[in-house]
Design an enzyme around this catalytic site. Structure first.
Site, PDB file in Angstrom:
ATOM      1  N   LYS A 120       9.103  21.496  -3.737  1.00  0.00           N
ATOM      2  CA  LYS A 120       7.936  20.740  -3.289  1.00  0.00           C
ATOM      3  C   LYS A 120       8.023  19.314  -3.823  1.00  0.00           C
ATOM      4  O   LYS A 120       7.912  19.084  -5.017  1.00  0.00           O
ATOM      5  CB  LYS A 120       6.652  21.374  -3.796  1.00  0.00           C
ATOM      6  N   GLU A 127       9.458  19.494 -17.795  1.00  0.00           N
ATOM      7  CA  GLU A 127       9.786  18.159 -18.305  1.00  0.00           C
ATOM      8  C   GLU A 127       8.520  17.341 -18.117  1.00  0.00           C
ATOM      9  O   GLU A 127       8.126  17.058 -16.991  1.00  0.00           O
ATOM     10  CB  GLU A 127      10.978  17.596 -17.531  1.00  0.00           C
ATOM     11  N   CYS A 183       8.515   8.845 -17.413  1.00  0.00           N
ATOM     12  CA  CYS A 183       8.067   9.752 -18.465  1.00  0.00           C
ATOM     13  C   CYS A 183       8.645   9.362 -19.813  1.00  0.00           C
ATOM     14  O   CYS A 183       8.014   9.548 -20.837  1.00  0.00           O
ATOM     15  CB  CYS A 183       8.425  11.186 -18.111  1.00  0.00           C
ATOM     16  N   GLU A 232      -0.441   8.686 -22.785  1.00  0.00           N
ATOM     17  CA  GLU A 232       0.553   8.158 -21.864  1.00  0.00           C
ATOM     18  C   GLU A 232      -0.163   7.373 -20.773  1.00  0.00           C
ATOM     19  O   GLU A 232      -1.007   7.906 -20.063  1.00  0.00           O
ATOM     20  CB  GLU A 232       1.333   9.326 -21.254  1.00  0.00           C
TER      21      GLU A 232
END
Lengths: 342, 828
Positions: B191, B266, B300, B397
């Site tokens: 996906k 991850e 990331c 973040e």
């Protein structure tokens, strides 16, 4: 490249502006040799190479912008011939091209010829001492300076006194610029004060003539040496620092350019004096000339985008630039024989 | 603008990459269908979603919105395809993958343009970084497909893999997921992210071009809430691989808990970028550009926390600001911009919100003087100074072009600040001093450490996180293990349903150890253990007239035998139900103390591997001296025959030797990615591991778990076999006499599932191993989502602990370690 000279934060980066109108600058008078500064130069080769590799990929100029930038590159050219078989004949031809580097019809088509246009000419013509009088005569009235390579070019292995005499002779012969070579041995043996004294003496010998200091970077072995030698030469009063003689196996490369331009920036930030930069050798394509202009703009800014602070030492590159301009104007590629040869 | 004018100003001007080919490709195909069985099918719900160009805000394409019905179809196709693809020889798979790599290169520019249009990232990045890395990934893993039979013996593909990828590197993340999956013989339902499907759809076309067998790769576009959710919960999916936010990763961990699905995550990061005063500061500045203004900071592993040695901070900030002034922002297809568009208006708002929070909390914000384009989603590069670790922007973040800068005084403080985060994905260390750089790198809790560089990626080198940045590695050989499982395990069934203890937390609860199905030993109940039963707490064996001296083991915490906090004990029974002794009833506080002790012993990992090996040999030696006693204890507790018990003790001793041998031989590798330099892939100790031992094999089960972990430098908190804890508690003296430092091994007896829950929930436990019933496995996996610790659970599968393949070896070492990749470019 960076230096990390220890000092208090209060004296951080306070440029002393010395910019004069119309790109004319105050000559770098030099300064006492500051070994604390020189020794703390840091150049991380891998990081510098990554930066250099991204300069041609992060920026590009297209269409009108490309044409304008290529014209700018021409004005920064030190059109050069440094061969054993140079004669007055080919030097005269070079000087003629220096006055009229691009076909008039192309300049007209780009709207930069004629009245109100630019008086397009190269930055200088660069020859061996013997041919200085020929070039001076040929360029009289054009405003194009003649540069002489000197001090035992290219290897610099002549006696010191001879080198000074050579400078003196070229200046007397009418050279407005002198491209000197440094003694690479001083760098390789870490004898920085000897290098400083040598260049300082050359500068004195040059008098009013502008001095371009050739580092012959390939023979300095490491980028850190290049960074340190750049600083020492500027301290000794170089008007320009220049990469190469064109005679080393590897000449101007972008990583070397990154290190030297950063040294120039650092020197400006600390002293307020702007030193010029000249890559030379191996620059053959229009694209390469743009890459070097981009490097100058990115690392040093627009002030360094003119021939008082930037020169490209080359000759055949002019043919390729003219070919590109011809393509820009006509929409098709010209054969070499359509453009007057260099 | 006239040429004369440009000649004067020397501005850059526009340099647009032509979009025609990309737009034509879209126009010919949209609305896009779903890619199932190598054909394009309409979504079952007949719904479509719009993909927007973030640089203009204008619609780009309509793509299908899949539903759970479509997920069923795709999983079925993948399952059918797996029957043959899973058995296809490695060489054949390698040929397909080689073809994929070639086709990626053939379509490189179209892919780059589509990616740039769809995501808003600059064409420079898609052209020079994303797409070349995609091709490289398929070439690299084609190699592993070719080598699987020789290099991965004893491993089998996992089966049908569900992969959910993010929007920040759409095609690259697809490659990271699909390449190792195909190489190892899995089939895939992938996906793409909601906002960025186009390159995945072009990739689907490539699958048709290379004639990959139908069903091997299936691609379902749509909303995460529909497709992702259905994929994660689908019973016929054997593994989920996810890259994205920690929050979503956590919910996937919970949703898959106990399902037996393999999982690799991850997740997010807040990676430190550490600059020492002897670094090349001009290069550092370019490093920062590549760290936080690469892909608009939507990375990331972005170096988003700049940690500067105090004495160079002002100079570096001045240089940075000067550099920021001439960064260029604009249309992603402009070949001369550094910064493109933020992926979506929602993401832009979130960045704005966090930046405002930073200002409100007193941090000093700086942005360059130029302005952003008014159309499209743009945010300027932003630098915060006067930031303390306590401010929001220093912790969360941001996933945008926003850098926060802090200072440190000493290397120690740099490490402390770097590790002061819940994440652990990556770090950069800048110093021209090799001694300093290589000292700092191993001390940072992160999966990738870049020395004098940043954001370097290559297929050969693993990438993945510590802590809440997730687990599992992508890239390198270590990435293969995410897509295989031991061949023996494939055959195993859920045949060992061990009843969950019923007397949770209750003192002296006999019930808690009943009902253990030791099927293997059922026939041997009567065999030769007469006279041994009541050895402890019963009569003296040699002088029947004297009562035995009571010997009640306490807990073993921090090298000391400590009374349980509860003050209660639990009975240990033999097979006939006779009480043969008591052990302490450990509770939450005992676990707390044990975890603290385990952390205090973390120096264990830093010592020489040789020393750890010596200590393991010494344990074996001391165990051997008492092997008869240990054998009798096994017989007493389990009804094993004397011969079986002796065999278990001998196997345990051999196992200790194995891990003593491994201690200084499981060393990692040196990768050689395409750069001048090397990447050290170091297996590092995971940290503190909680472990619940299997009920069977009370000594061997205990040793089989503890030995590999301590060999690799972990410290452990062990819950011994609940039915037969005395074999573990008898080890106290063995450990004490074998020079095992205090706190390296901590043992807490008591109710396995209660104590496991505490360990699994504990934020300062780095991994949890659980060998027990399926329900317990599920609870452990659920609870682990708190700090996203790694888990290793048995799913109720029987493991033959006597077998050297099932009971020891590299699987145990991999679970004991996490791989850190240290990138070391060099050259003077």
């Amino acid at each position: 490249m960076t230096t990390t000279r220890k000092r208090t934060e209060a004296e951080e980066i306070t440029p002393h502006p010395t910019i004069e109108p119309q790109g004319r600058i105050t000559r770098n008078p030099g300064m006492p040799l500051d070994m604390d500064w020189v020794r703390q130069a840091r150049v991380n080769r891998s990081a510098v190479e990554r930066r250099a590799a991204s300069i041609p990929t992060r920026r590009t100029v297209k269409k009108e912008w490309q044409a304008a930038w290529l014209l700018r590159a021409i004005t920064c050219l030190d059109l050069t011939t440094l061969m054993g078989d140079d004669t007055p004949g080919n030097v005269l031809r070079l000087c003629a091209k220096a006055r009229r580097p691009v076909r008039q019809e192309l300049l007209d088509a780009m709207g930069v010829g004629g009245k109100g246009g630019m008086n397009l000419r190269v930055g200088a013509v660069c020859v061996y001492h013997n041919l200085v009088p020929v070039a001076v005569e040929a360029l009289r009235g054009s405003g194009i300076p003649v540069a002489a390579v000197s001090t035992g070019f290219p290897a610099g292995q002549n006696p010191f006194e001879q080198k000074l005499q050579e400078i003196d002779a070229s200046v007397k012969a009418g050279a407005a610029e002198v491209d000197i070579v440094i003694s690479r041995a001083h760098v390789l043996t870490g004898n920085w004060s000897a290098l400083y004294d040598e260049v300082r003496a050359f500068r004195a010998a040059c008098g009013d003539a502008h001095m371009k200091t050739i580092l012959a970077t390939h023979e300095l072995a490491t980028l850190r040496n290049v960074g340190m030698a750049s600083l020492v030469c500027m301290m000794a009063g170089a008007d320009f620092i220049k990469t190469s003689t064109g005679k080393e196996p590897v000449n101007a490369t972008l990583p070397v350019g990154v290190v030297m331009t950063r040294a120039i920036r650092e020197y400006f930030e600390r002293t307020g004096y702007k030193v010029g930069f000249k890559p030379a050798g191996g620059i053959r394509t229009a694209k390469q000339s743009l890459d070097w202009l981009i490097l100058m703009k990115e690392e040093l800014g627009n002030d360094w985008l003119n021939n008082s602070l930037f020169r490209i030492g080359a000759s055949s590159v002019l043919s390729d630039i003219e070919r590109q301009l011809s393509y820009f104007v006509t929409g098709h590629y010209a054969a070499a024989h359509y453009n007057p040869m260099v | 603008m006239s040429i004369l004018n440009i000649f004067d100003t020397m501005e850059y001007g526009p340099a647009p990459e032509a979009a025609n080919a990309g737009l034509a490709w879209i126009a010919e195909r949209q609305p896009f269908g779903l890619f199932i069985n190598n054909t394009w099918v309409k979504p079952a719900g007949k719904q479509y979603i719009e993909s927007v160009n973030p640089a203009t805000g204008k619609p780009l394409a309509r793509v299908a919105a899949a539903t759970s019905e479509d997920v069923d179809r795709a999983v079925k196709a993948a399952r059918t395809a797996f029957e043959s693809w899973g058995k296809t020889p490695g060489h054949v798979r390698a040929r397909y993958m080689y073809a994929i790599a070639r086709h990626i290169q053939k379509h490189a520019r179209l892919l780059a343009v589509l990616e740039s249009l769809d995501n808003g990232k600059t064409i420079r990045e898609t052209r020079d970084i994303d797409i070349p890395l995609v091709a490289r990934h398929f070439y690299y893993y084609a190699g592993w497909a070719q080598l699987m039979e020789q290099e991965m013996p004893g491993f089998a593909p996992v089966g049908v893999v569900g992969q959910i990828i993010p929007w920040n590197f759409p095609l690259l993340m697809l490659a990271w997921k699909i390449a190792p999956a195909l190489a190892m013989g899995n089939t895939v339902v992938l996906k793409p992210a909601r906002y960025t499907s186009l390159t995945a759809l072009k990739f689907a076309e490539i699958m048709q071009e290379v004639r990959l067998p139908p069903g091997v790769i299936n691609i379902l576009t749509g909303e995460a809430s529909q497709v992702g959710e259905a994929l994660v919960r689908h019973p016929d999916v054997n593994k989920i691989a996810f890259t994205g936010s920690t929050d979503v990763g956590r919910s996937i961990r919970r949703a898959t808990a106990g399902s037996g699905k393999k999982l690799s995550l991850e997740l997010g990061g807040k990676s430190p970028f550490i600059v020492f005063d002897d670094a090349d500061l001009d290069s550092v500045v370019e490093g920062v550009v590549d760290a936080i203004w690469f892909n608009q900071g939507q990375v990331c592993c972005a170096g988003s926390r700049l940690l500067m040695q105090e004495n160079i901070a002002n100079r570096l900030i001045a240089k940075l600001r000067a550099r920021m002034e001439h960064l260029r922002i604009g249309d992603s297809l402009d070949k001369a911009v550094d910064i493109g568009a933020i992926v979506s208006p929602g993401q832009l708002k979130e960045i704005q919100r966090l930046v405002e929070a930073g200002v409100e909390e007193g941090a000093e914000m700086w942005q360059p003087s130029w302005t952003c384009p008014t159309e499209g989603n743009f945010f300027p590069p932003t630098l915060f100074t006067n930031v303390s670790p306590a401010t929001t922007i220093a912790q969360v973040e941001i996933f945008g072009p926003v850098l926060v800068a802090m200072t440190f005084r000493t290397p120690e403080e740099a490490v402390a600040l770097a590790n002061n985060t819940r994440y652990g994905l990556a770090a950069s260390v800048w110093s021209d001093n090799i001694n300093l750089a290589l000292d700092i790198a191993p001390r940072i809790k992160a999966g990738s450490v870049w020395i004098n560089s940043t954001n370097l990626f290559d297929a050969s080198s693993g990438f993945g996180g510590y802590r809440e940045s997730g687990f599992g590695r992508e890239g390198g050989k270590e990435g293969l293990y995410e897509y295989v499982r031991p061949a023996w395990e494939v055959k195993a069934t859920v045949d060992l349903h061990i009843a969950v203890g019923s007397g949770k937390g209750a003192a002296s609860s006999n019930g808690s150890i009943k009902g253990v199905n030791m099927a293997a030993h059922d026939e041997e109940v009567e065999d030769g253990h007469e006279g041994d039963k009541r050895e402890n707490g019963g009569m003296n064996a040699y002088h029947p007239a004297l009562p035995g001296i009571d010997r009640t083991p306490k807990l073993f915490i921090g090298g000391k035998q400590a009374r349980s906090d509860s003050g209660y004990s639990r009975d240990v029974l033999d097979r006939q139900g006779h009480v043969i002794g008591q052990v302490g009833e450990g509770n939450r506080k005992d676990i707390r103390n044990a975890v603290e002790a385990a952390h205090a012993a973390s120096g264990w990992a830093n010592g020489a591997a040789h020393t750890r090996a010596q200590i393991l040999y010494y344990i074996a030696e001391n165990l051997s001296a008492r092997e008869d006693e240990f054998a009798r204890r096994i017989v007493q507790q389990t009804s094993a025959s004397r011969a079986d018990a002796a065999n278990e003790v001998q196997t345990a001793i051999s196992r200790l030797f194995s891990y003593a041998a491994w201690a200084d031989k499981y060393e990692g590798v040196v990768h050689r990615p395409p750069m001048r330099g090397a990447v050290l892939a170091l297996p590092e100790a995971t940290g503190v591991i909680g472990m619940a031992c299997p009920d069977e094999y009370p000594l061997l089960g205990f040793i089989s778990l503890v030995a590999p972990a301590i060999a690799m430098g972990d410290t452990v908190v062990v819950i011994p076999s609940m039915q037969a804890p005395l074999s573990a508690t008898d080890c106290y003296q063995v450990l004490e006499t074998s020079d095992v430092p205090s706190g390296v091994v901590n043992i807490v007896t008591g109710d396995r599932d209660t104590l496991s829950q505490v360990l699994a929930e504990h934020d300062d436990v780095d991994s949890m191993w659980y060998f027990g019933p399926l329900e317990g496995c599920q609870r452990v996996e659920l609870a682990s989502a708190g700090n996203m610790k790694r888990t290793w659970v048995s799913y109720g599968h029987r493991r033959d602990w006597l077998d050297t393949i099932q009971g020891e070896g590299q699987e145990f070492l991999r679970e004991s370690t996490q791989v850190k990749n240290i990138w070391i470019p060099y050259g003077e």
